[in-house]
Structure formats: structure tokens, C-alpha cells
Design a protein around this motif. Structure first.
Motif, PDB file in Angstrom:
ATOM      1  N   LEU A  84      -1.917  64.978 -18.786  1.00  0.00           N
ATOM      2  CA  LEU A  84      -2.858  64.998 -18.034  1.00  0.00           C
ATOM      3  C   LEU A  84      -3.355  63.675 -17.137  1.00  0.00           C
ATOM      4  N   GLY A  85      -3.413  63.507 -15.949  1.00  0.00           N
ATOM      5  CA  GLY A  85      -3.944  62.419 -14.615  1.00  0.00           C
ATOM      6  C   GLY A  85      -3.511  61.050 -15.919  1.00  0.00           C
ATOM      7  N   TYR A  86      -4.609  61.284 -16.508  1.00  0.00           N
ATOM      8  CA  TYR A  86      -5.438  60.145 -16.970  1.00  0.00           C
ATOM      9  C   TYR A  86      -4.712  59.794 -17.913  1.00  0.00           C
ATOM     10  N   LYS A  87      -3.798  60.165 -18.449  1.00  0.00           N
ATOM     11  CA  LYS A  87      -2.623  59.537 -19.618  1.00  0.00           C
ATOM     12  C   LYS A  87      -1.043  58.307 -18.906  1.00  0.00           C
ATOM     13  N   SER A  88      -1.647  58.516 -17.784  1.00  0.00           N
ATOM     14  CA  SER A  88      -0.748  57.474 -16.687  1.00  0.00           C
ATOM     15  C   SER A  88      -1.604  56.144 -16.438  1.00  0.00           C
ATOM     16  N   VAL A  89      -1.474  55.180 -16.936  1.00  0.00           N
ATOM     17  CA  VAL A  89      -2.723  54.515 -16.935  1.00  0.00           C
ATOM     18  C   VAL A  89      -1.695  53.782 -15.372  1.00  0.00           C
ATOM     19  N   LYS A  90      -2.687  53.279 -14.810  1.00  0.00           N
ATOM     20  CA  LYS A  90      -2.500  52.521 -13.846  1.00  0.00           C
ATOM     21  C   LYS A  90      -2.666  50.940 -13.547  1.00  0.00           C
ATOM     22  N   TYR A  91      -2.407  49.556 -12.711  1.00  0.00           N
ATOM     23  CA  TYR A  91      -2.433  48.573 -12.942  1.00  0.00           C
ATOM     24  C   TYR A  91      -1.931  47.732 -14.069  1.00  0.00           C
ATOM     25  N   LEU A  92      -1.010  47.788 -14.604  1.00  0.00           N
ATOM     26  CA  LEU A  92      -0.787  47.830 -16.213  1.00  0.00           C
ATOM     27  C   LEU A  92      -0.359  46.051 -16.124  1.00  0.00           C
ATOM     28  N   SER A  93      -0.978  45.563 -17.315  1.00  0.00           N
ATOM     29  CA  SER A  93      -1.119  44.240 -17.484  1.00  0.00           C
ATOM     30  C   SER A  93      -0.176  43.862 -18.955  1.00  0.00           C
TER      31      SER A  93
END
Lengths: 204, 253
Positions: free
Chosen positions: B214-223
Motif C-alpha cells: 500500500l501507498g504508505y510504504k512508498s516513503v516520500k521526501y527521502l533523506s
């Protein structure tokens, strides 16, 4: 309990009945909790706010509170599946389905109570039950990668979600109808029969 | 049914119970060894989580691919879920079009490194048109372009003992995935969406794409990302902020 009373429900039927009843209540409650995060239904592969919908349910969007709902939904689904599989094997091996569930030719008198009752159980066990399970599996991205046909058969993951909703609604309708019928036929006697397995011919 | 429990029956049931308990203990050890127990396995709900994770992991061999679509299937409307981080560190990078942005990679790796956007874009690129569903129920199809995570893990020399990769973004939604997903050909660090750079609110400059969850595993704004053999030291040990909020760590569901 008098041992002379006729045996109405076997131990396996009673055990799976109550386990399934508890799992069904948990599935309905958690299903509603998941639904209110996004009470909008779509058709096809995709759908979201800003795009066309199939049905806008008259429920407010209560975003972000369905975490426990999902945990409970999956735990209850596993219990329901385990219980359902035991019941199915039992029903086939002991011919319980043939003798007591599937409408027999003598029942097929239009409007006959027995035909309607057997028909309702048959539809629940062999159609709605499997449909609610398979449509639920179809919106898992992991399952879709293993068995794309599960999604294709519904015409997309959002279609599967919509069908899952209506199959769930059918379970709710059966559940309410079942409770009404039990009530009309003597709640205490019928419930006792499903707990002890024995039916008193005089009621109680 | 006999009401008298004979000694023979008692011995048989005792032995069956002991065998059952040993069997369960053995199964738990085996399951843990093959990575079939999720970090949020505790409590009553943990039983359901473990059954789902273990059965889906066993069903999916590593190379099972998420369904891919054609360009005509790309969604016209792509809802935004959660705006870009307001914090200075992110806003400064955004103003400079991420010229000074770096993705740090550390943990169980032979060569801890950091990559600029230019570095990532110079590696073999990979595009896919896949479906992404939010746990809330909505979904969209988009084309994503980036570099495979397995390629980057190879560059830094990820240790074979590693079992998870943990992702830290500029916002608070940190997450982790197991190595089966980290090395999967459809798991990648995406910098492009529908033929352009990823729009700010969709996770610029680089977001993770895990196509079978599901979408919440596709982490945004990676650092930053960390390769590890245990999730214990991170947060509450359940593998991500979403599991701490009560959402399943395994989101192949």
C-alpha cells in the motif's frame, strides 16, 4: 437437558457457528471502521476524490482512524476462514450439505418456508461467503502480483472493493434476517439448541 | 461421548499437547529464520499480522511482479495525501531545486555513501506504470522513473546479513521494508512521475516506490536510509511510524 431429545446440531456445526458469528460481528464492525475513512465507491482499476465515483455513500469522511479496524478485520478474517474451511470439509464429508443445507426436491414448492430457509443458507455458504473472501483478496497488491486473474475477474481493484462492499452488505442482511427468524421461532429454544445441540420439541 | 478420562487417554492428550507446543515453538523459530514474522507481531492483532505476512511472503517468490499498465491507463486525477514538509531544511533545498540534496546510505554496508540527485539520475534508469492504493481506499495509476534500490544497495555493498532497509524522510513518516522487497526489481528510488520530475507534494526530490504494498510504504521526501539486521533500535521497534499509529507494518494487504 434430556437425552431423549433429538440431536439437532452436531458439535462441529455448533462450534463453527459461534466462532463464525463472533468473527462476523468483528468483520462488520471493523469493515465499517475501514469504510468511513473513504466512503466512496468506484468502478475499474482506480478512483479517488476529484475523479468520477460510482456511489457516494451518505457517510462523512472520517479520515485516518481505521488502523485498528484493519488489524481487527484481518485477524477476524483469518478466524472466519479457518472456521469456514473446517465447516466446508465437515459438510462435504458427512453429507451435511446434501441432507440439511441444499434445497431438496421436496422443498422446491414455491413460497415454502423450508425452501427459502435452505436457499438463504445455500447462497450464504456457497456464494456470498466465497465472494466476500475473494473480492477482499483482490485488493491486496501482494495477491494481485501473484494471481492477477483474481483482479481481472472483477474488472479492476476498485471494482473488487465495490463488490466487497455489497457482498459485506449481503452478509449484514443475512445476519439481521437470521436473528429475526431465530427470534420469531423462539429465541431461547433455538439458541439453546445451537449451544447444547439438542432441541426440545416443546420449546422452553 | 465418554465422561471418564482414562489414564491412557490422559497420557495420549498430554503427549499430543507437548508435541503441539514443541511444534509451535519450532515453527516460530523457523518462521523467524526465514523472515516470516513482522516487527508488529505482538499482542492479539499480531497473530493476524503474522499469518498474513507469512502466507503472502510464502506465496510471492521474489520475482513476482506487480501488474503494469499502459500509458492510456494513467490516472488523470492524482490526489495528494500530505503536503511537503514545512521545515527549513527541506524548504531551503526546495528553493535551490535540490542542488544540495543528498541521500545518505549507512548501516550494514561496506561503503557508507551519500548520493546527489545527479548521481542517482546518472545510474541506469527504470520506468514502470503501476497501481498505487492508499490504505484509505482510493488509488491511482502513474508512471514512475528512477533507479532500482537493488542497484544502489549493490553500490554501497549491503551486507548479506541485512534483513531490512529503514527509510527516513524529511517529514515524520519513516518506514522500513524487508530485503525481499528491497531487492525486488520493481522497488526503486523514483525521481520522475508521468515523464516529469516528481511534483513537490508527491515526494520531491526522491521517493521510494514499493509496488507490491500500500501507498504508505512508498516513503516520500527521502533523506537517509539505513541497512540493518534488526528493527529493534528504531522508534518503538515496530518498523515504522505507521505501525506506531496502528497501521500494519506489512502492507501487501
Amino acid at each position: 437437558m434430556h437425552l431423549g431429545e433429538p440431536m439437532r446440531h452436531s458439535a462441529i456445526v455448533r462450534a463453527t457457528h459461534w466462532v463464525m458469528a463472533a468473527a462476523t460481528v468483528a468483520l462488520i464492525v471493523s469493515g465499517v471502521a475501514i469504510l468511513i475513512a473513504h466512503p466512496r465507491l468506484y468502478w475499474g482499476e482506480t478512483g479517488g476524490v476529484g475523479g468520477p465515483s460510482l456511489i457516494d455513500l451518505p457517510i462523512p469522511f472520517l479520515l485516518g482512524h481505521s488502523g485498528w479496524g484493519r488489524y481487527l478485520h484481518f485477524l477476524a478474517a483469518w478466524i472466519a476462514v479457518a472456521s469456514g474451511v473446517i465447516y466446508l470439509i465437515y459438510g462435504i464429508v458427512t453429507r451435511h450439505f446434501v441432507r440439511e443445507v441444499l434445497p431438496s426436491s421436496t422443498d422446491l414448492v414455491p413460497g415454502s418456508y423450508n425452501a427459502m430457509q435452505r436457499g438463504a443458507y445455500t447462497i450464504l455458504v456457497f456464494m456470498i461467503g466465497p465472494l466476500v473472501l475473494v473480492s477482499g483478496l483482490a485488493f491486496s497488491p501482494a495477491i494481485a502480483s501473484v494471481m492477477p486473474a483474481v483482479v481481472a475477474v472483477f474488472g479492476g481493484q476498485q471494482s473488487a472493493r465495490t463488490i466487497h462492499f455489497f457482498a459485506g452488505l449481503a452478509v449484514v442482511v443475512f445476519f439481521v434476517g437470521h436473528l429475526v427468524m431465530v427470534w420469531l421461532n423462539g429465541f431461547v429454544a433455538r439458541t439453546r439448541a445451537m449451544i447444547t445441540g439438542r432441541a426440545s420439541t416443546e420449546g422452553s | 461421548m465418554s465422561r471418564i478420562i482414562s489414564r491412557r487417554r490422559l497420557i495420549v492428550s498430554g503427549l499430543t499437547l507437548a508435541a503441539g507446543a514443541t511444534g509451535i515453538a519450532g515453527a516460530v523459530r523457523l518462521a523467524d529464520r526465514y523472515g516470516l514474522i513482522p516487527p508488529d507481531h505482538g499482542g492479539l492483532f499480531g497473530i493476524g499480522e503474522t499469518l498474513t505476512y507469512a502466507s503472502q511472503r510464502m506465496l510471492m517468490s521474489r520475482q513476482r511482479l506487480a501488474r503494469e499498465f499502459g500509458r492510456s491507463d494513467i490516472s488523470k486525477v492524482i490526489p495528494v495525501n500530505g503536503r511537503a514538509p514545512k521545515k527549513d531544511a527541506y524548504q531551503r533545498l526546495l528553493r535551490d531545486e535540490f542542488r544540495d540534496w543528498r541521500l545518505a546510505v549507512d548501516g550494514l554496508v561496506a561503503r557508507p555513501s551519500s548520493f546527489s540527485l545527479e548521481d542517482l539520475m546518472s545510474y541506469p534508469s527504470h520506468s514502470q506504470i503501476t497501481h498505487q492504493a492508499c490504505e484509505e481506499g482510493w488509488s491511482f495509476i502513474a508512471e514512475w522513473t528512477g533507479v532500482r534500490l537493488s542497484y544502489v544497495l549493490d553500490l554501497v555493498g549491503a551486507d548479506p546479513r541485512a534483513r531490512y532497509v529503514v527509510f527516513f524522510p524529511f517529514d515524520s513518516f519513516w518506514e522500513s521494508i524487508d530485503m525481499a522487497d528491497a531487492l525486488h526489481p520493481q522497488t526503486f528510488l523514483a525521481y520522475g512521475m508521468n515523464g516529469q520530475r516528481i511534483p513537490t507534494d508527491h515526494g520531491a526530490p526522491v521517493r521510494l516506490r514499493v509496488s507490491r504494498q500500500l501507498g504508505y510504504k512508498s516513503v516520500k521526501y527521502l533523506s537517509r536510509m539505513t541497512v540493518t539486521d534488526t528493527l529493534q533500535p528504531f522508534g518503538k521497534g515496530t518498523g515504522g511510524i505507521n505501525a506506531e499509529y496502528g497501521y500494519s507494518w506489512w502492507a501487501g494487504i
